[in-house]
Design a protein around this motif. Structure first.
Motif, PDB file in Angstrom:
ATOM      1  N   UNK A 252      26.505 117.181 -59.640  1.00  0.00           N
ATOM      2  CA  UNK A 252      25.872 115.935 -60.089  1.00  0.00           C
ATOM      3  C   UNK A 252      25.295 115.245 -58.866  1.00  0.00           C
ATOM      4  N   UNK A 253      23.986 115.118 -58.828  1.00  0.00           N
ATOM      5  CA  UNK A 253      23.323 114.586 -57.636  1.00  0.00           C
ATOM      6  C   UNK A 253      22.506 113.349 -58.000  1.00  0.00           C
ATOM      7  N   UNK A 254      22.896 112.184 -57.494  1.00  0.00           N
ATOM      8  CA  UNK A 254      22.079 110.988 -57.733  1.00  0.00           C
ATOM      9  C   UNK A 254      20.807 111.015 -56.900  1.00  0.00           C
ATOM     10  N   UNK A 255      19.825 110.272 -57.335  1.00  0.00           N
ATOM     11  CA  UNK A 255      18.605 110.145 -56.542  1.00  0.00           C
ATOM     12  C   UNK A 255      18.887 109.383 -55.259  1.00  0.00           C
ATOM     13  N   UNK A 256      19.683 108.332 -55.388  1.00  0.00           N
ATOM     14  CA  UNK A 256      20.093 107.523 -54.242  1.00  0.00           C
ATOM     15  C   UNK A 256      21.582 107.245 -54.343  1.00  0.00           C
ATOM     16  N   UNK A 257      22.191 106.954 -53.199  1.00  0.00           N
ATOM     17  CA  UNK A 257      23.568 106.468 -53.161  1.00  0.00           C
ATOM     18  C   UNK A 257      23.598 105.204 -52.314  1.00  0.00           C
ATOM     19  N   UNK A 258      24.315 104.194 -52.790  1.00  0.00           N
ATOM     20  CA  UNK A 258      24.479 102.950 -52.046  1.00  0.00           C
ATOM     21  C   UNK A 258      25.953 102.574 -52.085  1.00  0.00           C
ATOM     22  N   UNK A 259      26.373 101.764 -51.124  1.00  0.00           N
ATOM     23  CA  UNK A 259      27.768 101.343 -51.063  1.00  0.00           C
ATOM     24  C   UNK A 259      27.986  99.928 -51.558  1.00  0.00           C
ATOM     25  N   UNK A 260      26.898  99.233 -51.895  1.00  0.00           N
ATOM     26  CA  UNK A 260      27.013  97.879 -52.402  1.00  0.00           C
ATOM     27  C   UNK A 260      25.731  97.525 -53.157  1.00  0.00           C
ATOM     28  N   UNK A 261      25.799  96.468 -53.955  1.00  0.00           N
ATOM     29  CA  UNK A 261      24.597  96.000 -54.642  1.00  0.00           C
ATOM     30  C   UNK A 261      23.635  95.347 -53.655  1.00  0.00           C
ATOM     31  N   UNK A 262      24.147  94.838 -52.548  1.00  0.00           N
ATOM     32  CA  UNK A 262      23.264  94.313 -51.514  1.00  0.00           C
ATOM     33  C   UNK A 262      22.387  95.410 -50.932  1.00  0.00           C
ATOM     34  N   UNK A 263      22.984  96.579 -50.754  1.00  0.00           N
ATOM     35  CA  UNK A 263      22.226  97.725 -50.247  1.00  0.00           C
ATOM     36  C   UNK A 263      21.176  98.165 -51.273  1.00  0.00           C
ATOM     37  N   UNK A 264      21.521  98.072 -52.556  1.00  0.00           N
ATOM     38  CA  UNK A 264      20.536  98.364 -53.600  1.00  0.00           C
ATOM     39  C   UNK A 264      19.359  97.411 -53.523  1.00  0.00           C
ATOM     40  N   UNK A 265      19.644  96.131 -53.377  1.00  0.00           N
ATOM     41  CA  UNK A 265      18.567  95.147 -53.287  1.00  0.00           C
ATOM     42  C   UNK A 265      17.669  95.419 -52.083  1.00  0.00           C
ATOM     43  N   UNK A 266      18.268  95.791 -50.955  1.00  0.00           N
ATOM     44  CA  UNK A 266      17.480  96.132 -49.775  1.00  0.00           C
ATOM     45  C   UNK A 266      16.610  97.358 -50.036  1.00  0.00           C
ATOM     46  N   UNK A 267      17.165  98.351 -50.694  1.00  0.00           N
ATOM     47  CA  UNK A 267      16.437  99.576 -51.010  1.00  0.00           C
ATOM     48  C   UNK A 267      15.202  99.270 -51.854  1.00  0.00           C
ATOM     49  N   UNK A 268      15.362  98.411 -52.826  1.00  0.00           N
ATOM     50  CA  UNK A 268      14.276  98.123 -53.761  1.00  0.00           C
ATOM     51  C   UNK A 268      13.268  97.136 -53.188  1.00  0.00           C
ATOM     52  N   UNK A 269      13.740  96.186 -52.417  1.00  0.00           N
ATOM     53  CA  UNK A 269      12.859  95.118 -51.966  1.00  0.00           C
ATOM     54  C   UNK A 269      12.177  95.446 -50.631  1.00  0.00           C
TER      55      UNK A 269
END
Length: 269
Positions: A252-269
């Motif tokens: 099972x391979x995700x497209x991305x992996x992050x350790x926090x929702x803050x990291x998700x926001x940085x990835x997207x923004x």
């Protein structure tokens, strides 16, 4: 960005242990109720909790509702405090009918296995069942980064929730955290469908309702077996939220992996 050249138009969030800290809520509820039981019976709290968890699994699997509950991912521990009073599916009505007896029997059986006096166990089991429901409801924990990330993303992205479970319980979890529900255009709960994540059907129903293509959405969740596997199965980019540094599941391979929702926001923004 791993071959993903276009930002998503829609973010699909999981709820439990992604936005809300369900594991902490459950742990603290168990500790509080089992401490009370220890004071009343002398049975060690940690041992009683372990036996309650065992009895919950054993008894929940014995019901004719189990296949349905498994398909929409209602767990035996959620059934210890769920009311099952929303939704039209006949199996939800069946779960509603057996819920009170299930909760009482789980605590009674666990007390008996722990060596508590039989009369005491019988008299105390209903009280413990009610106490657990109250204690769990009093603990609607969210992660520290939940609201900051949602506020950062809301102006740019369409956002929805997709959560497995009983309709009444999952909606109660959202409503129990003040201000959480306002971030989401739709809240999709598997109990309103025949199946939950990772089955493709629920993703297809959600995409149809949204009028979106899978490639234009990102699924964000903590569970590789439901959130990530399900998104992968319909060709939807996925983001695995791995707060605790868990090892990935082979295959099972995700497209991305992050350790926090803050990291998700940085990835997207």
């Amino acid at each position: 960005m791993s071959g993903i050249k276009v930002r998503p138009s829609t973010l699909i969030f999981d709820l439990d242990n992604t936005l809300i800290w369900d594991e902490r809520s459950m742990k603290e509820a168990f500790e509080t109720v089992c401490l009370f039981a220890e004071q009343e019976t002398g049975v060690g709290g940690a041992r009683l909790e372990a036996l309650v968890r065992e009895e919950a699994g054993r008894l929940f699997r014995s019901y004719d509702t189990y296949s349905y509950a498994e398909a929409i991912e209602v767990t035996e521990l959620e059934a210890l405090w769920a009311r099952f009073d929303r939704g039209d599916h006949p199996m939800l009505r069946r779960l509603e009918a057996i819920a009170a007896g299930y909760r009482r029997d789980v605590w009674r059986n666990a007390l008996a296995r722990a060596g508590a006096d039989g009369d005491k166990a019988g008299a105390l089991s209903s009280e413990l069942a009610e106490r657990f429901m109250t204690e769990r409801r009093s603990r609607p924990f969210v992660y520290d980064d939940t609201f900051a990330a949602l506020k950062a993303l809301k102006p740019t992205y369409r956002m929805v929730l997709l959560t497995n479970g009983d309709p009444s319980l999952q909606q109660e979890k959202v409503d129990g955290v003040q201000g959480l529900g306002v971030f989401f255009e739709h809240i999709f709960i598997s109990g309103h469908f025949e199946v939950g994540k990772p089955y493709p059907l629920i993703y297809e129903k959600v995409l149809e309702e949204l009028g979106e293509e899978a490639r234009d959405c990102w699924m964000i969740g903590d569970n590789m077996l439901t959130d990530i596997k399900g998104a992968n199965g319909v060709g939807m980019p996925s983001v695995w939220l791995n707060r605790s540094g868990r090892e990935p599941i082979e295959g099972i391979k995700p497209t991305f992996s992050v350790s926090s929702l803050s990291e998700l926001a940085d990835l997207l923004m």
